[in-house]
Design a protein around this motif. Structure first.
Motif, PDB file in Angstrom:
ATOM      1  N   TYR A  76       0.852  -1.192   0.000  1.00 29.21           N
ATOM      2  CA  TYR A  76       0.000   0.000   0.000  1.00 29.21           C
ATOM      3  C   TYR A  76       0.884   1.237   0.000  1.00 29.21           C
ATOM      4  O   TYR A  76       1.970   1.243   0.562  1.00 29.21           O
ATOM      5  N   ASP A  77       0.369   2.302  -0.606  1.00 30.30           N
ATOM      6  CA  ASP A  77       1.106   3.560  -0.697  1.00 30.30           C
ATOM      7  C   ASP A  77       0.374   4.633   0.092  1.00 30.30           C
ATOM      8  O   ASP A  77      -0.743   5.033  -0.275  1.00 30.30           O
ATOM      9  N   GLU A  78       0.967   5.079   1.182  1.00 34.32           N
ATOM     10  CA  GLU A  78       0.500   6.167   2.042  1.00 34.32           C
ATOM     11  C   GLU A  78      -0.742   5.840   2.884  1.00 34.32           C
ATOM     12  O   GLU A  78      -0.828   6.237   4.010  1.00 34.32           O
ATOM     13  N   ASN A  79      -1.748   5.159   2.365  1.00 36.82           N
ATOM     14  CA  ASN A  79      -2.976   4.887   3.116  1.00 36.82           C
ATOM     15  C   ASN A  79      -3.312   3.406   3.080  1.00 36.82           C
ATOM     16  O   ASN A  79      -3.136   2.749   2.072  1.00 36.82           O
ATOM     17  N   VAL A  80      -3.848   2.941   4.198  1.00 41.04           N
ATOM     18  CA  VAL A  80      -4.293   1.556   4.288  1.00 41.04           C
ATOM     19  C   VAL A  80      -5.820   1.563   4.255  1.00 41.04           C
ATOM     20  O   VAL A  80      -6.450   2.295   5.020  1.00 41.04           O
ATOM     21  N   PRO A  81      -6.446   0.774   3.382  1.00 37.46           N
ATOM     22  CA  PRO A  81      -7.912   0.721   3.376  1.00 37.46           C
ATOM     23  C   PRO A  81      -8.446   0.092   4.662  1.00 37.46           C
ATOM     24  O   PRO A  81      -7.707  -0.559   5.402  1.00 37.46           O
ATOM     25  N   GLU A  82      -9.733   0.254   4.917  1.00 37.37           N
ATOM     26  CA  GLU A  82     -10.324  -0.249   6.158  1.00 37.37           C
ATOM     27  C   GLU A  82     -10.131  -1.751   6.319  1.00 37.37           C
ATOM     28  O   GLU A  82      -9.706  -2.211   7.364  1.00 37.37           O
ATOM     29  N   ASN A  83     -10.469  -2.529   5.333  1.00 41.75           N
ATOM     30  CA  ASN A  83     -10.341  -3.981   5.411  1.00 41.75           C
ATOM     31  C   ASN A  83      -9.102  -4.436   4.654  1.00 41.75           C
ATOM     32  O   ASN A  83      -9.184  -5.218   3.727  1.00 41.75           O
ATOM     33  N   PHE A  84      -7.957  -3.937   5.076  1.00 37.59           N
ATOM     34  CA  PHE A  84      -6.719  -4.252   4.367  1.00 37.59           C
ATOM     35  C   PHE A  84      -6.287  -5.692   4.646  1.00 37.59           C
ATOM     36  O   PHE A  84      -6.669  -6.289   5.642  1.00 37.59           O
ATOM     37  N   GLU A  85      -5.509  -6.214   3.715  1.00 36.47           N
ATOM     38  CA  GLU A  85      -4.994  -7.573   3.852  1.00 36.47           C
ATOM     39  C   GLU A  85      -3.784  -7.565   4.778  1.00 36.47           C
ATOM     40  O   GLU A  85      -2.932  -6.694   4.688  1.00 36.47           O
ATOM     41  N   LYS A  86      -3.763  -8.542   5.654  1.00 35.55           N
ATOM     42  CA  LYS A  86      -2.547  -8.739   6.445  1.00 35.55           C
ATOM     43  C   LYS A  86      -1.511  -9.345   5.512  1.00 35.55           C
ATOM     44  O   LYS A  86      -1.819  -9.713   4.385  1.00 35.55           O
ATOM     45  N   LYS A  87      -0.296  -9.474   5.984  1.00 38.36           N
ATOM     46  CA  LYS A  87       0.812  -9.907   5.130  1.00 38.36           C
ATOM     47  C   LYS A  87       1.014  -8.850   4.047  1.00 38.36           C
ATOM     48  O   LYS A  87       0.956  -9.100   2.859  1.00 38.36           O
ATOM     49  N   SER A  88       1.198  -7.615   4.528  1.00 45.28           N
ATOM     50  CA  SER A  88       1.322  -6.492   3.596  1.00 45.28           C
ATOM     51  C   SER A  88       2.314  -5.467   4.122  1.00 45.28           C
ATOM     52  O   SER A  88       2.704  -5.485   5.291  1.00 45.28           O
ATOM     53  N   PHE A  89       2.696  -4.568   3.220  1.00 48.71           N
ATOM     54  CA  PHE A  89       3.581  -3.454   3.541  1.00 48.71           C
ATOM     55  C   PHE A  89       2.858  -2.145   3.265  1.00 48.71           C
ATOM     56  O   PHE A  89       2.027  -2.065   2.358  1.00 48.71           O
ATOM     57  N   LEU A  90       3.197  -1.132   4.039  1.00 51.54           N
ATOM     58  CA  LEU A  90       2.692   0.223   3.824  1.00 51.54           C
ATOM     59  C   LEU A  90       3.901   1.140   3.702  1.00 51.54           C
ATOM     60  O   LEU A  90       4.728   1.209   4.615  1.00 51.54           O
TER      61      LEU A  90
END
Length: 135
Positions: free
Chosen positions: A23-37
């Motif tokens: 993700y770039d700058e913002n994480v959505p409400e129901n974001f996926e785990k196993k992720s980078f921001l």
């Protein structure tokens, strides 16, 4: 320039962890785990001689683990070690002042990138002027 640097960071993360969401700058409400921001923290921009400029940009790459509560810490430590070891060169940019902390089961990997640029000003053209010298 910032978008170019961010794209280099994304490319590096995709090379290391191709199955993770970035993700770039913002994480959505129901974001996926196993992720980078990827988040821009700070930028310092200074003028040097003539049309030369120097900038220091600070980034925070947050890692969200999908492991169970008992395994999150070890997973974050493993990713932390991998990021610290491999994030020396990011495309054509060098990562400096690397730091990593784990806060609320989220790994925060912070680093700076220095770059210089030359900005070209629009060329100033002289205008012609006609004068009459009739006396």
């Amino acid at each position: 320039m910032i978008n170019s640097i961010k794209q280099s960071i994304i490319n590096k993360l995709l090379k290391l962890y191709p199955e993770y969401t970035i993700y770039d700058e913002n994480v959505p409400e129901n974001f996926e785990k196993k992720s980078f921001l990827i988040k821009l923290i700070d930028q310092k921009y200074n003028k040097r001689l003539n049309s030369k400029y120097k900038s220091i940009i600070s980034f925070d790459v947050a890692y969200f683990s999908d492991k169970s509560t008992t395994e999150i810490k070890s997973d974050c430590l493993e990713v932390q070690l991998n990021l610290i070891r491999t994030f020396d060169l990011i495309g054509t940019y060098r990562a400096l002042n690397k730091q990593a902390t784990i806060t609320d089961n989220v790994l925060h990997f912070k680093f700076d990138i220095n770059y210089s640029e030359i900005r070209r000003e629009e060329e100033i053209k002289m205008q012609t002027q006609q004068t009459t010298t009739n006396i």
